[in-house]
Design an enzyme around this catalytic site. Structure first.
Site, PDB file in Angstrom:
ATOM      1  N   ASN A 130       0.845  -1.201   0.000  1.00 55.58           N
ATOM      2  CA  ASN A 130       0.000   0.000   0.000  1.00 55.58           C
ATOM      3  C   ASN A 130       0.877   1.247   0.000  1.00 55.58           C
ATOM      4  OD1 ASN A 130       0.636  -0.807   2.682  1.00 55.58           O
ATOM      5  ND2 ASN A 130      -1.078   0.323   3.537  1.00 55.58           N
TER       6      ASN A 130
ATOM      7  N   GLU B 176       0.448   5.247   0.685  1.00 57.62           N
ATOM      8  CA  GLU B 176      -0.471   6.293   1.157  1.00 57.62           C
ATOM      9  C   GLU B 176      -0.013   7.680   0.708  1.00 57.62           C
ATOM     10  OE1 GLU B 176      -1.049   5.586   5.382  1.00 57.62           O
ATOM     11  OE2 GLU B 176      -2.295   3.844   4.884  1.00 57.62           O
TER      12      GLU B 176
ATOM     13  N   CYS C  26      -4.110   0.831  -2.453  1.00 57.87           N
ATOM     14  CA  CYS C  26      -3.992  -0.444  -1.743  1.00 57.87           C
ATOM     15  C   CYS C  26      -2.908  -1.329  -2.362  1.00 57.87           C
ATOM     16  CB  CYS C  26      -5.308  -1.200  -1.797  1.00 57.87           C
ATOM     17  SG  CYS C  26      -6.634  -0.417  -0.882  1.00 57.87           S
TER      18      CYS C  26
ATOM     19  N   GLU D 204      -3.034  -4.447  -3.146  1.00 50.02           N
ATOM     20  CA  GLU D 204      -3.535  -5.300  -4.227  1.00 50.02           C
ATOM     21  C   GLU D 204      -3.485  -4.557  -5.561  1.00 50.02           C
ATOM     22  OE1 GLU D 204      -4.855  -4.671  -1.315  1.00 50.02           O
ATOM     23  OE2 GLU D 204      -6.306  -6.167  -0.683  1.00 50.02           O
TER      24      GLU D 204
ATOM     25  N   CYS E 235     -10.421  -4.719   0.026  1.00 49.96           N
ATOM     26  CA  CYS E 235     -11.509  -3.743   0.135  1.00 49.96           C
ATOM     27  C   CYS E 235     -12.379  -3.800  -1.133  1.00 49.96           C
ATOM     28  CB  CYS E 235     -10.943  -2.336   0.321  1.00 49.96           C
ATOM     29  SG  CYS E 235     -10.277  -1.628  -1.187  1.00 49.96           S
TER      30      CYS E 235
HETATM   31  N1  THU Z   1      -5.415  -1.318   2.350  1.00 52.06           N
HETATM   32  C1  THU Z   1      -4.857  -2.175   1.448  1.00 52.06           C
HETATM   33  O1  THU Z   1      -3.691  -2.021   1.059  1.00 52.06           O
HETATM   34  N2  THU Z   1      -5.619  -3.190   0.980  1.00 52.06           N
HETATM   35  C2  THU Z   1      -6.913  -3.418   1.343  1.00 52.06           C
HETATM   36  O2  THU Z   1      -7.552  -4.286   0.783  1.00 52.06           O
HETATM   37  C3  THU Z   1      -7.492  -2.633   2.422  1.00 52.06           C
HETATM   38  C4  THU Z   1      -6.757  -1.423   2.840  1.00 52.06           C
HETATM   39  C5  THU Z   1      -4.600  -0.204   2.840  1.00 52.06           C
HETATM   40  C6  THU Z   1      -5.048   1.138   2.368  1.00 52.06           C
HETATM   41  C7  THU Z   1      -4.497   2.040   3.445  1.00 52.06           C
HETATM   42  O3  THU Z   1      -3.162   2.348   3.124  1.00 52.06           O
HETATM   43  C8  THU Z   1      -4.512   1.171   4.692  1.00 52.06           C
HETATM   44  O4  THU Z   1      -4.639  -0.162   4.244  1.00 52.06           O
HETATM   45  C9  THU Z   1      -5.643   1.487   5.657  1.00 52.06           C
HETATM   46  O5  THU Z   1      -6.859   1.481   5.015  1.00 52.06           O
END
Ligand code: THU
Length: 151
Positions: free
Chosen positions: A50, A52, A61, A63, A94
């Protein structure tokens, strides 16, 4: 194109790649680290973390980082996805990621592992039933990657 069977060895390699990818997670805001890896129909594995952003809505994310990397490398079909979070319980992709996985792997297997004993395994049709997809736009064939030009 023959379907790549998800052998126990490939499953193990996929999970290992997701665990390794988490090390690069850029998550200073949520502090929630995620690593992901995908297996394509060519038998290759791509990974991602991920990423940010101070403008929170731009967070990407793990994925989707892995999938977009694979697509940019010329891959079009996704067979399986592994997600790793260094948490006591396993987490599933998600909603946005389910949609993106479905675009390239409507039948993809999704495996989720964590630092606890929990390990989840399911398939995209169970995570995103009645998915919106290329067929809703009348698209039967999505665009193949263009062959590399000789220089
Ligand atoms: N996140 C993912 O990388 N994958 C998911 O399927 C759910 C959420 C990350 C996004 C963000 O950086 C952190 O988790 C919190 O939501």
């Amino acid at each position: 194109m023959p379907v790549v069977p998800l052998t126990p060895d490939l499953r193990r390699r996929l999970v290992t790649a997701a665990r390794k990818a988490v090390r690069m997670s850029y998550s200073p805001y949520s502090k929630f680290k995620v690593g992901a890896a995908i297996l394509t129909d060519t038998g290759r594995i791509y990974s991602g973390c991920n990423v940010e952003n101070a403008s929170y809505g731009l967070c990407n994310c793990a994925e989707r980082t892995a999938i977009f990397t694979a697509v940019a490398a010329g891959e079009r079909r996704l067979r399986a996805v592994a997600v790793y979070t260094p948490t006591p319980v396993a987490t599933m992709p998600c909603g946005a990621c389910r949609q993106v996985i479905s675009e390239f792997g409507p039948e993809a297997v999704v495996v989720s592992v964590c630092d606890g004993k929990e390990r989840l395994e399911t398939v995209i049709p169970a995570l995103l039933p009645a998915a919106f997809g290329p067929h809703d736009l009348g698209v039967r064939e999505t665009n193949p990657p263009q062959p590399r030009r000789r220089r």
